[in-house]
Write an enzyme that holds these catalytic residues in place. Sequence first.
Site, PDB file in Angstrom:
ATOM      1  N   ARG A   1      29.754  35.064  33.064  1.00 38.20           N
ATOM      2  CA  ARG A   1      29.042  36.259  32.567  1.00 38.20           C
ATOM      3  C   ARG A   1      28.550  36.026  31.148  1.00 38.20           C
ATOM      4  O   ARG A   1      29.306  35.573  30.306  1.00 38.20           O
ATOM      5  CB  ARG A   1      30.021  37.448  32.503  1.00 38.20           C
ATOM      6  CG  ARG A   1      30.138  38.219  33.738  1.00 38.20           C
ATOM      7  CD  ARG A   1      30.689  39.607  33.575  1.00 38.20           C
ATOM      8  NE  ARG A   1      31.670  39.869  32.535  1.00 38.20           N
ATOM      9  CZ  ARG A   1      32.212  41.062  32.321  1.00 38.20           C
ATOM     10  NH1 ARG A   1      31.871  42.095  33.070  1.00 38.20           N
ATOM     11  NH2 ARG A   1      33.103  41.245  31.383  1.00 38.20           N
TER      12      ARG A   1
ATOM     13  N   THR B   1      24.619  40.386  27.870  1.00 31.58           N
ATOM     14  CA  THR B   1      23.922  41.104  28.956  1.00 31.58           C
ATOM     15  C   THR B   1      24.861  41.461  30.106  1.00 31.58           C
ATOM     16  O   THR B   1      24.537  42.299  30.951  1.00 31.58           O
ATOM     17  CB  THR B   1      22.798  40.227  29.542  1.00 31.58           C
ATOM     18  OG1 THR B   1      23.406  39.087  30.172  1.00 31.58           O
ATOM     19  CG2 THR B   1      21.827  39.768  28.479  1.00 31.58           C
TER      20      THR B   1
ATOM     21  N   ASP C   1      40.943  39.138  30.247  1.00 35.74           N
ATOM     22  CA  ASP C   1      40.048  38.115  30.796  1.00 35.74           C
ATOM     23  C   ASP C   1      40.848  37.204  31.735  1.00 35.74           C
ATOM     24  O   ASP C   1      41.707  36.427  31.297  1.00 35.74           O
ATOM     25  CB  ASP C   1      39.435  37.306  29.645  1.00 35.74           C
ATOM     26  CG  ASP C   1      38.375  36.348  30.141  1.00 35.74           C
ATOM     27  OD1 ASP C   1      37.243  36.393  29.642  1.00 35.74           O
ATOM     28  OD2 ASP C   1      38.676  35.538  31.057  1.00 35.74           O
TER      29      ASP C   1
ATOM     30  N   ASP D   1      40.687  33.333  31.105  1.00 37.01           N
ATOM     31  CA  ASP D   1      41.407  32.932  29.888  1.00 37.01           C
ATOM     32  C   ASP D   1      42.910  33.034  30.081  1.00 37.01           C
ATOM     33  O   ASP D   1      43.670  32.171  29.627  1.00 37.01           O
ATOM     34  CB  ASP D   1      40.979  33.819  28.708  1.00 37.01           C
ATOM     35  CG  ASP D   1      39.646  33.371  28.124  1.00 37.01           C
ATOM     36  OD1 ASP D   1      39.202  32.248  28.415  1.00 37.01           O
ATOM     37  OD2 ASP D   1      39.044  34.163  27.370  1.00 37.01           O
TER      38      ASP D   1
HETATM   39  C1  PRP Z   1      35.091  37.027  35.237  1.00 37.57           C
HETATM   40  C2  PRP Z   1      35.740  37.247  36.586  1.00 37.57           C
HETATM   41  C3  PRP Z   1      34.550  37.523  37.469  1.00 37.57           C
HETATM   42  C4  PRP Z   1      33.608  38.247  36.550  1.00 37.57           C
HETATM   43  C5  PRP Z   1      33.623  39.721  36.898  1.00 37.57           C
HETATM   44  O1  PRP Z   1      34.579  35.755  35.132  1.00 37.57           O
HETATM   45  O2  PRP Z   1      36.531  36.189  37.033  1.00 37.57           O
HETATM   46  O3  PRP Z   1      33.945  36.354  37.986  1.00 37.57           O
HETATM   47  O4  PRP Z   1      34.081  38.038  35.215  1.00 37.57           O
HETATM   48  O5  PRP Z   1      32.714  40.434  36.145  1.00 37.57           O
HETATM   49  P1  PRP Z   1      31.449  41.159  36.794  1.00 37.57           P
HETATM   50  O6  PRP Z   1      31.912  41.901  37.994  1.00 37.57           O
HETATM   51  O7  PRP Z   1      31.002  42.068  35.690  1.00 37.57           O
HETATM   52  O8  PRP Z   1      30.417  40.137  37.107  1.00 37.57           O
HETATM   53  P2  PRP Z   1      33.814  35.205  33.835  1.00 37.57           P
HETATM   54  O9  PRP Z   1      32.338  35.381  33.986  1.00 37.57           O
HETATM   55  O10 PRP Z   1      34.435  35.757  32.596  1.00 37.57           O
HETATM   56  O11 PRP Z   1      34.043  33.649  33.926  1.00 37.57           O
HETATM   57  P3  PRP Z   1      35.422  32.797  33.873  1.00 37.57           P
HETATM   58  O12 PRP Z   1      36.161  33.073  35.162  1.00 37.57           O
HETATM   59  O13 PRP Z   1      34.951  31.393  33.766  1.00 37.57           O
HETATM   60  O14 PRP Z   1      36.206  33.228  32.667  1.00 37.57           O
HETATM   61  N1  URA Z   2      36.184  39.671  33.788  1.00 37.43           N
HETATM   62  C1  URA Z   2      37.503  39.618  33.491  1.00 37.43           C
HETATM   63  O1  URA Z   2      38.100  38.539  33.516  1.00 37.43           O
HETATM   64  N2  URA Z   2      38.142  40.757  33.180  1.00 37.43           N
HETATM   65  C2  URA Z   2      37.518  41.947  33.152  1.00 37.43           C
HETATM   66  O2  URA Z   2      38.168  42.957  32.865  1.00 37.43           O
HETATM   67  C3  URA Z   2      36.144  41.986  33.456  1.00 37.43           C
HETATM   68  C4  URA Z   2      35.500  40.842  33.782  1.00 37.43           C
END
Ligand code: PRP
Ligand code: URA
Length: 208
Positions: free
Chosen positions: A102, A106, A198, A201
Amino acid sequence: MAVIEVNHPLAKEKLNLLRNINTHPDQFKRYLEELSFMIFYEASKNLPMKKETIETPLKTMDAEIIKNRVILITILRAGIGMTRLIRELYRETAVGFIGLKRDEQTLKPITYYINLPKNTNNSEIFVLDPMLATGGSIIKTLEILEGYNIHPRNIISIIAAPEGIESVQNKYPNIDIYTCSIDEKLDKNGYIVPGLGDAGDRLFGTEE
Ligand code: PRP
Ligand code: URA
């Protein structure tokens, strides 16, 4: 389409541990695996079955076995933490990967990796991502999969926000969402409240 909240007491207990800010990444990984299997167990309960003859030590019998191959589509990064125990407990699975990140401003997902099983005919497809927040990542995943003529049966998300559920439902009215909790809302940064922070993380110990 239905939203199924898995309300089993063991799942609720595990979810509390996952949410807790004091849970170490090593334990977070373990709890995420365990909870993922519990939801998968529920989400897979209507898989089509077929008959196969097996031999017990006493006689030949018609047994029921799962008809189609199961494919887990894992959204990187955090979805990685959902597959290991499912595969250990049910081995007849293949895994596909979709890498999304993400954009922090945005909140739109950016695609950086796609690696899907070559043959997806006669398969039951489950999409795995622990967090369904705005729904952007799940919708992007479903759009990518459509391009490969892959049509998932279910989405499995540990925690879902009402806003994200609504967006996914509007665009994909025929897909079921399995979750452990429909939380209150999104905050101004697109994080689920109360959520767990997150997920990527916390799983990989990269908060700092
Ligand atoms: C997180 C999570 C989802 C997404 C959800 O991933 O694991 O994939 O956010 O958010 P959304 O419904 O608003 O799209 P992130 O993009 O942070 O990537 P990561 O798993 O690499 O940390
Ligand atoms: N992605 C995450 O990992 N946590 C949230 O709460 C939203 C998006």
